[in-house]
Design a protein around this motif. Structure first.
Motif, PDB file in Angstrom:
ATOM      1  N   ASP A 109      18.629  28.157 -27.498  1.00 21.53           N
ATOM      2  CA  ASP A 109      19.460  28.519 -26.363  1.00 21.53           C
ATOM      3  C   ASP A 109      20.251  29.750 -26.785  1.00 21.53           C
ATOM      4  O   ASP A 109      21.087  29.679 -27.688  1.00 21.53           O
ATOM      5  CB  ASP A 109      20.388  27.350 -26.024  1.00 21.53           C
ATOM      6  N   THR A 111      22.679  33.039 -25.860  1.00 22.15           N
ATOM      7  CA  THR A 111      23.655  33.607 -24.927  1.00 22.15           C
ATOM      8  C   THR A 111      23.864  35.067 -25.305  1.00 22.15           C
ATOM      9  O   THR A 111      24.130  35.383 -26.469  1.00 22.15           O
ATOM     10  CB  THR A 111      24.996  32.847 -24.996  1.00 22.15           C
ATOM     11  N   PRO A 115      22.283  40.791 -19.343  1.00 22.73           N
ATOM     12  CA  PRO A 115      20.955  40.222 -19.141  1.00 22.73           C
ATOM     13  C   PRO A 115      19.954  40.791 -20.155  1.00 22.73           C
ATOM     14  O   PRO A 115      19.930  41.997 -20.408  1.00 22.73           O
ATOM     15  CB  PRO A 115      20.585  40.642 -17.715  1.00 22.73           C
ATOM     16  N   GLN A 139      15.470  30.218 -24.308  1.00 25.60           N
ATOM     17  CA  GLN A 139      16.073  30.287 -22.983  1.00 25.60           C
ATOM     18  C   GLN A 139      17.326  31.140 -23.118  1.00 25.60           C
ATOM     19  O   GLN A 139      18.203  30.852 -23.944  1.00 25.60           O
ATOM     20  CB  GLN A 139      16.418  28.903 -22.458  1.00 25.60           C
ATOM     21  N   VAL A 140      17.394  32.216 -22.342  1.00 26.92           N
ATOM     22  CA  VAL A 140      18.491  33.169 -22.457  1.00 26.92           C
ATOM     23  C   VAL A 140      19.458  32.999 -21.285  1.00 26.92           C
ATOM     24  O   VAL A 140      19.043  32.920 -20.137  1.00 26.92           O
ATOM     25  CB  VAL A 140      17.963  34.620 -22.500  1.00 26.92           C
ATOM     26  N   HIS A 141      20.752  32.963 -21.612  1.00 29.88           N
ATOM     27  CA  HIS A 141      21.827  32.897 -20.627  1.00 29.88           C
ATOM     28  C   HIS A 141      22.696  34.136 -20.792  1.00 29.88           C
ATOM     29  O   HIS A 141      22.760  34.714 -21.873  1.00 29.88           O
ATOM     30  CB  HIS A 141      22.702  31.658 -20.838  1.00 29.88           C
ATOM     31  N   THR A 142      23.386  34.495 -19.759  1.00 31.30           N
ATOM     32  CA  THR A 142      24.286  35.637 -19.815  1.00 31.30           C
ATOM     33  C   THR A 142      25.727  35.156 -19.698  1.00 31.30           C
ATOM     34  O   THR A 142      26.045  34.341 -18.830  1.00 31.30           O
ATOM     35  CB  THR A 142      23.972  36.621 -18.668  1.00 31.30           C
ATOM     36  N   ASP A 143      26.570  35.659 -20.615  1.00 28.89           N
ATOM     37  CA  ASP A 143      27.991  35.333 -20.583  1.00 28.89           C
ATOM     38  C   ASP A 143      28.763  36.574 -21.048  1.00 28.89           C
ATOM     39  O   ASP A 143      28.866  36.830 -22.248  1.00 28.89           O
ATOM     40  CB  ASP A 143      28.306  34.153 -21.497  1.00 28.89           C
TER      41      ASP A 143
END
Length: 175
Positions: A109, A111, A115, A139-143
């Motif tokens: 995971d 972050t 993007p 799985q890439v998330h943006t924060d």
């Protein structure tokens, strides 16, 4: 909490049976079809409706699962009888975790502050594959709060190379 325990137990039992029969992928497909068919809120509500006789609810669920293997149909029957049909998506998720673990697949995971484009995801995947020596699903998330850099979580490991963390460490060292 109880729902995740239920999901893990059913998934473990299903995975054990599937492993013995060398049908892990087939069961995953059938389980995914069952979740797709029975996973909507309306269907779950109908299958949990106390006004309907349990036999009618079971019959309804099994009629909707035409073409799904007997093991999944039996599990769905038990879930309906025990008013646990809402656990079905969690069972699929836990089954996937067990199947991936058995196949040596690691989940990461990630972050990022902005993007991530396809090239960056490929680069991260390659680096993690080399580090962990296994197939990696990223799985890439943006924060934006991390300001820059990456925070990577693989299982219980955390690799935090974010600008926010570096700034916090610098601030702590200046005190």
């Amino acid at each position: 909490m109880a729902s995740s325990v239920v999901a893990r137990r059913y998934a473990a039992a299903m995975f054990s049976l599937a492993s013995e029969e060398k049908a892990v992928d087939k069961r995953a497909d059938d389980l995914a079809r069952a979740v797709e068919t029975l996973g909507s809120r309306e269907v779950v509500d109908a299958l949990d409706n106390p006004r309907l006789d349990v036999a009618d609810r079971v019959r309804l669920a099994l009629d909707l699962l035409d073409g799904v293997g007997d093991h999944i149909r039996n599990m769905v029957r038990l879930l309906v009888e025990r008013k646990r049909i809402a656990s079905l998506p969690g069972i699929l998720e836990q089954y996937g975790v067990l199947a991936d673990r058995a196949a040596g697949v690691v989940h990461a995971d990630v972050t990022a502050a902005i993007p991530a484009d396809k090239a960056l995801v490929t680069q991260i995947t390659r680096a993690l594959r080399e580090r962990f020596g296994a197939t990696v699903r990223v799985q890439v998330h943006t924060d934006p709060a991390i300001i820059g850099g990456l925070v990577i979580r693989v299982g219980d490991r955390l690799i935090d190379d974010s600008v926010r963390t570096h700034l916090q460490q610098l601030q702590a060292s200046l005190r």
